[in-house]
Design a protein around this motif. Structure first.
Motif, PDB file in Angstrom:
ATOM      1  N   PRO A  73       0.796  -1.233   0.000  1.00  0.00           N
ATOM      2  CA  PRO A  73       0.000   0.000   0.000  1.00  0.00           C
ATOM      3  C   PRO A  73       0.831   1.286   0.000  1.00  0.00           C
ATOM      4  N   ILE A  74       1.951   1.308   0.711  1.00  0.00           N
ATOM      5  CA  ILE A  74       2.746   2.543   0.729  1.00  0.00           C
ATOM      6  C   ILE A  74       3.321   2.826  -0.645  1.00  0.00           C
ATOM      7  N   ALA A  75       3.907   1.813  -1.283  1.00  0.00           N
ATOM      8  CA  ALA A  75       4.456   2.011  -2.626  1.00  0.00           C
ATOM      9  C   ALA A  75       3.372   2.469  -3.596  1.00  0.00           C
ATOM     10  N   ALA A  92      -0.024  11.080   2.503  1.00  0.00           N
ATOM     11  CA  ALA A  92      -0.547   9.934   1.759  1.00  0.00           C
ATOM     12  C   ALA A  92      -0.380   8.644   2.558  1.00  0.00           C
ATOM     13  N   MET A  93       0.749   8.513   3.264  1.00  0.00           N
ATOM     14  CA  MET A  93       0.922   7.330   4.112  1.00  0.00           C
ATOM     15  C   MET A  93      -0.035   7.352   5.300  1.00  0.00           C
ATOM     16  N   LEU A  94      -0.164   8.513   5.912  1.00  0.00           N
ATOM     17  CA  LEU A  94      -1.038   8.610   7.083  1.00  0.00           C
ATOM     18  C   LEU A  94      -2.487   8.295   6.731  1.00  0.00           C
ATOM     19  N   ALA A  95      -2.877   8.624   5.507  1.00  0.00           N
ATOM     20  CA  ALA A  95      -4.249   8.359   5.079  1.00  0.00           C
ATOM     21  C   ALA A  95      -4.536   6.861   4.972  1.00  0.00           C
ATOM     22  N   LEU A 105       0.111   0.040   9.426  1.00  0.00           N
ATOM     23  CA  LEU A 105       1.268   0.006   8.542  1.00  0.00           C
ATOM     24  C   LEU A 105       2.552  -0.326   9.288  1.00  0.00           C
ATOM     25  N   GLY A 106       2.644   0.128  10.513  1.00  0.00           N
ATOM     26  CA  GLY A 106       3.872   0.014  11.300  1.00  0.00           C
ATOM     27  C   GLY A 106       4.676   1.294  11.226  1.00  0.00           C
TER      28      GLY A 106
END
Length: 436
Positions: A73-75, A92-95, A105-106
């Motif tokens: 998901p992060i990529a 975008a990661m926090l979302a 996510l970790g």
């Protein structure tokens, strides 16, 4: 505009021999950034959580789930984004993770990725990371004042002593080089004293001496003796800094010092530490009471806030909102900034800005589980934060960060070292004013 073309995570190993996450961020023009997630042993309950696999293999510390977060998901969220938009990449990661502590996510996945984006952006504009940080966040770069561990304790040394870090700072030095030279003399003087007295058990997690003292205060007495053996007068060029890490031995306002065979309430702990402040040249103290003891922190700050730098670590967990709350109630006057504690670069910068807006100090810090990553040397310098806490004066995962500051000094010049400026509002700074 340079675009992120791929994000790749891999498993590497930290200074404790445990698995951790490394991330490469590659751009469409071939530039790339790389970063590694550190890991803490003494952790605040409100900091970002490392995602570990659990189970029996690798003591439950494997990171395959965190790597799945990075490579999945992060990529997907970051590929195609403008690498210069650090805040956008972090958002975008926090979302992707609705949990408050990045449990999905970790935090180890997000921090390695966030830092890798920052490195890639610096590579893209062909600037060293510290310069990119300074330009991107409109700050004035300066070489920080190191805070260097001589004795390790608490969770970093099998709890042989209750206090976690006995450190020195050299605000009276004129260059970063001079800090390193003086610290070398003090560190090995301390080892000689301990070996002679049969008090030396080895080296702790962060490279400081692992002591066999009979009391917590014996560590302070020995540290003063080491400063003197190194040819320095305690309280002049060299001062003491402590990380009490009181959350590790206290809960609900009750504190248990196992080495001293003593239990006490918050008021008694504050009185004990106040006695140390009177007796020893201590210019900085971190987490003097537990993270759940807000009134204790307020009282400690009321009594000693004009005398000593009071740093919130487990209490503030690199969180801008918590810094603002603490300032409002009169607790602390400085914050420890650990990027993995927040989970992203942007959240860490927000915390740094919240602290400086209050007139507070901000100490960029490593963790006890570290690697060859030098990001924090560049962050501290680029932000002009003034102080850097890495660990001790041995072990390559520590020395690589000090040595990186020396390389940066070759570019910025020796005059860029902040010296005693970060401690201007402590008794040490007031003493220097009187001398001048």
């Amino acid at each position: 505009m340079s675009i992120i073309s791929s994000v790749k995570g891999r498993r590497v190993w930290d200074s404790r021999g445990h698995p951790t996450v490394e991330v490469d961020v590659i751009l469409n023009n071939g530039a790339f950034g790389r970063a590694i997630a550190p890991a803490g042993a003494s952790r605040g309950t409100r900091e970002a959580i490392d995602l570990r696999d659990g189970g029996n293999a690798l003591r439950g510390k494997d990171v395959s789930q965190a790597l799945q977060s990075v490579n999945g998901p992060i990529a997907k969220a970051l590929v195609g984004r403008d690498v210069s938009d650090q805040a956008g990449a972090d958002a975008a990661m926090l979302a992707l993770d609705p949990s408050p502590l990045k449990e999905t996510l970790g935090g180890n996945a997000t921090v390695a990725t966030s830092l890798a984006v920052l490195h890639a952006a610096a590579s893209d504009v062909q600037k060293p990371l510290w310069q990119h940080v300074s330009d991107h966040y409109s700050t004035k770069p300066s070489l920080p004042l190191p805070e260097i561990q001589i004795f390790g304790g608490g969770a970093h040394a099998g709890r042989r002593v209750d206090i976690q870090d006995f450190m020195i700072m050299v605000p009276g030095a004129s260059t970063f080089n001079e800090v390193m030279e003086i610290t070398n003399e003090v560190y090995f003087a301390a080892g000689d004293i301990m070996a002679r007295k049969g008090k030396l058990a080895g080296v702790a997690d962060e490279g400081g001496w692992w002591p066999m003292f009979d009391s917590n205060e014996e560590a302070l007495e020995t540290l003063v003796a080491a400063i003197e053996k190194a040819g320095e007068k305690p309280g002049e060029r060299v001062v003491i800094s402590l990380d009490i890490a009181a959350s590790e031995f206290g809960k609900n306002g009750t504190y248990r010092l196992a080495l001293d065979d003593r239990s006490m309430d918050s008021a008694a702990l504050i009185d004990m530490l106040g006695g140390w402040l009177d007796a020893y040249p201590i210019a900085s103290i971190e987490d003097p009471v537990g993270e759940d003891d807000v009134q204790g922190m307020v009282e400690f700050t009321r009594r000693f806030g004009e005398q000593v730098q009071i740093i919130g670590d487990d209490y503030l967990v690199t969180n801008a909102d918590l810094v603002k709350e603490a300032a409002h109630v009169g607790a602390c006057n400085a914050v420890l900034v650990k990027v993995n504690q927040a989970g992203t670069v942007s959240e860490s910068i927000d915390t740094f800005k919240a602290a400086t807006a209050q007139g507070w100090g901000a100490v960029v810090s490593a963790r006890s589980g570290e690697t060859e990553d030098t990001s924090i040397s560049h962050l501290s310098t680029g932000l002009g934060g003034g102080q850097l806490k890495v660990g001790s004066f041995t072990r390559s995962e520590r020395m690589v960060k000090w040595n990186e500051c020396l390389r940066i000094q070759d570019v910025l010049g020796e005059q860029s070292f902040v010296g005693g400026a970060p401690l201007a509002n402590t008794w040490w700074g007031n003493t220097q004013k009187e001398k001048s």
